[in-house]
Design a protein around this motif. Structure first.
Motif, PDB file in Angstrom:
ATOM      1  N   GLU A  30       0.828  -1.210   0.000  1.00 57.86           N
ATOM      2  CA  GLU A  30       0.000   0.000   0.000  1.00 57.86           C
ATOM      3  C   GLU A  30       0.861   1.258   0.000  1.00 57.86           C
ATOM      4  O   GLU A  30       0.557   2.231  -0.694  1.00 57.86           O
ATOM      5  CB  GLU A  30      -0.944  -0.008   1.200  1.00 57.86           C
ATOM      6  CG  GLU A  30      -2.078  -1.001   1.061  1.00 57.86           C
ATOM      7  CD  GLU A  30      -2.891  -1.150   2.333  1.00 57.86           C
ATOM      8  OE1 GLU A  30      -2.550  -0.515   3.356  1.00 57.86           O
ATOM      9  OE2 GLU A  30      -3.871  -1.915   2.303  1.00 57.86           O
ATOM     10  N   LEU A  33       2.278   1.790  -3.383  1.00 57.46           N
ATOM     11  CA  LEU A  33       1.248   2.349  -4.267  1.00 57.46           C
ATOM     12  C   LEU A  33       1.094   3.849  -4.043  1.00 57.46           C
ATOM     13  O   LEU A  33       0.968   4.619  -4.995  1.00 57.46           O
ATOM     14  CB  LEU A  33      -0.087   1.641  -4.056  1.00 57.46           C
ATOM     15  CG  LEU A  33      -0.248   0.303  -4.768  1.00 57.46           C
ATOM     16  CD1 LEU A  33      -1.477  -0.436  -4.268  1.00 57.46           C
ATOM     17  CD2 LEU A  33      -0.344   0.513  -6.263  1.00 57.46           C
ATOM     18  N   PHE A 129       2.043   1.655 -12.449  1.00 57.86           N
ATOM     19  CA  PHE A 129       1.086   1.864 -11.368  1.00 57.86           C
ATOM     20  C   PHE A 129      -0.084   0.891 -11.511  1.00 57.86           C
ATOM     21  O   PHE A 129      -0.535   0.299 -10.531  1.00 57.86           O
ATOM     22  CB  PHE A 129       0.595   3.318 -11.365  1.00 57.86           C
ATOM     23  CG  PHE A 129      -0.293   3.639 -10.212  1.00 57.86           C
ATOM     24  CD1 PHE A 129       0.220   3.769  -8.936  1.00 57.86           C
ATOM     25  CD2 PHE A 129      -1.658   3.805 -10.402  1.00 57.86           C
ATOM     26  CE1 PHE A 129      -0.601   4.063  -7.859  1.00 57.86           C
ATOM     27  CE2 PHE A 129      -2.489   4.103  -9.339  1.00 57.86           C
ATOM     28  CZ  PHE A 129      -1.959   4.234  -8.067  1.00 57.86           C
ATOM     29  N   ALA A 130      -0.573   0.716 -12.731  1.00 61.26           N
ATOM     30  CA  ALA A 130      -1.661  -0.230 -12.963  1.00 61.26           C
ATOM     31  C   ALA A 130      -1.221  -1.651 -12.604  1.00 61.26           C
ATOM     32  O   ALA A 130      -2.003  -2.422 -12.029  1.00 61.26           O
ATOM     33  CB  ALA A 130      -2.115  -0.163 -14.421  1.00 61.26           C
ATOM     34  N   GLU A 133      -1.296  -1.994  -8.841  1.00 63.02           N
ATOM     35  CA  GLU A 133      -2.679  -2.147  -8.363  1.00 63.02           C
ATOM     36  C   GLU A 133      -3.195  -3.556  -8.636  1.00 63.02           C
ATOM     37  O   GLU A 133      -3.867  -4.150  -7.786  1.00 63.02           O
ATOM     38  CB  GLU A 133      -3.592  -1.111  -9.025  1.00 63.02           C
ATOM     39  CG  GLU A 133      -3.428   0.275  -8.461  1.00 63.02           C
ATOM     40  CD  GLU A 133      -4.362   1.281  -9.104  1.00 63.02           C
ATOM     41  OE1 GLU A 133      -4.609   1.183 -10.334  1.00 63.02           O
ATOM     42  OE2 GLU A 133      -4.843   2.162  -8.377  1.00 63.02           O
ATOM     43  N   ARG A 134      -2.892  -4.089  -9.825  1.00 65.28           N
ATOM     44  CA  ARG A 134      -3.291  -5.464 -10.135  1.00 65.28           C
ATOM     45  C   ARG A 134      -2.637  -6.436  -9.162  1.00 65.28           C
ATOM     46  O   ARG A 134      -3.272  -7.375  -8.680  1.00 65.28           O
ATOM     47  CB  ARG A 134      -2.913  -5.824 -11.567  1.00 65.28           C
ATOM     48  CG  ARG A 134      -4.036  -5.638 -12.555  1.00 65.28           C
ATOM     49  CD  ARG A 134      -3.735  -6.285 -13.891  1.00 65.28           C
ATOM     50  NE  ARG A 134      -2.605  -5.714 -14.605  1.00 65.28           N
ATOM     51  CZ  ARG A 134      -2.642  -4.583 -15.297  1.00 65.28           C
ATOM     52  NH1 ARG A 134      -3.748  -3.892 -15.375  1.00 65.28           N
ATOM     53  NH2 ARG A 134      -1.571  -4.133 -15.901  1.00 65.28           N
ATOM     54  N   GLN A 136      -1.709  -5.846  -6.157  1.00 66.73           N
ATOM     55  CA  GLN A 136      -2.350  -5.712  -4.851  1.00 66.73           C
ATOM     56  C   GLN A 136      -3.668  -6.490  -4.824  1.00 66.73           C
ATOM     57  O   GLN A 136      -3.954  -7.199  -3.858  1.00 66.73           O
ATOM     58  CB  GLN A 136      -2.608  -4.246  -4.529  1.00 66.73           C
ATOM     59  CG  GLN A 136      -3.247  -4.044  -3.171  1.00 66.73           C
ATOM     60  CD  GLN A 136      -3.631  -2.610  -2.920  1.00 66.73           C
ATOM     61  OE1 GLN A 136      -4.012  -1.901  -3.833  1.00 66.73           O
ATOM     62  NE2 GLN A 136      -3.531  -2.181  -1.673  1.00 66.73           N
ATOM     63  N   ARG A 137      -4.459  -6.380  -5.887  1.00 75.85           N
ATOM     64  CA  ARG A 137      -5.736  -7.109  -5.925  1.00 75.85           C
ATOM     65  C   ARG A 137      -5.496  -8.618  -5.901  1.00 75.85           C
ATOM     66  O   ARG A 137      -6.196  -9.360  -5.195  1.00 75.85           O
ATOM     67  CB  ARG A 137      -6.526  -6.714  -7.170  1.00 75.85           C
ATOM     68  CG  ARG A 137      -7.148  -5.339  -7.076  1.00 75.85           C
ATOM     69  CD  ARG A 137      -8.161  -5.093  -8.188  1.00 75.85           C
ATOM     70  NE  ARG A 137      -7.614  -5.232  -9.524  1.00 75.85           N
ATOM     71  CZ  ARG A 137      -7.048  -4.232 -10.222  1.00 75.85           C
ATOM     72  NH1 ARG A 137      -6.947  -3.033  -9.695  1.00 75.85           N
ATOM     73  NH2 ARG A 137      -6.587  -4.457 -11.439  1.00 75.85           N
TER      74      ARG A 137
END
Length: 147
Positions: A30, A33, A129-130, A133-134, A136-137
């Protein structure tokens, strides 16, 4: 024996570091990010400033060329009127303006290169960045399944 004990201590320290990292992996991700989002925003602002500065220089260059055309016409009129002193002053002013125009052209070329590099960096940063985020998911889904 001392060598074996040293290896055991190093192994325990490595395992403790891994355990600490695993326990706080989501917190670390986090924060990464947030750092990436802030860096991406900074890059976008820098790109906007560079584009704006290039536009200002383009307007200055256009205005300079218009002044040069007017001054050249005045110099020709002065010569036609027999005013060589005014024509000489106009020619000197034109020479200075030509130097300024050359400087502006060089500056604009540098800004164009900077803008292109910043655009590439912003695109790359947006993609990274994308991906974060992926990741992290996926990590959250994996952790939910593991529980």
């Amino acid at each position: 024996m001392l060598n074996l004990l040293s290896t055991l201590v190093r192994g325990a320290a490595a395992r403790a570091a891994e355990d600490l990292h695993d326990q706080h992996a989501f917190l670390i991700l986090e924060q990464q990010l947030r750092d990436a989002a802030a860096a991406l925003d900074d890059s976008r602002r820098a790109l906007g400033r560079a584009i704006a500065q290039e536009a200002v220089d383009a307007k200055r260059q256009t205005a300079l060329y218009a002044r040069m055309v007017d001054l050249e016409a005045s110099a020709v009129a002065a010569l036609a009127g027999g005013r060589e002193d005014l024509a000489r002053e106009a020619a000197e002013a034109l020479a200075e303006m030509e130097q300024e125009a050359l400087t502006l052209e060089t500056t604009r070329a540098a800004y164009a290169a900077e803008v292109a590099a910043l655009r590439r960096a912003v695109r790359k940063g947006t993609h990274q960045f994308a991906e974060l985020e992926r990741g992290q998911r996926i990590a959250r889904a994996t952790e939910a399944v593991r529980r």
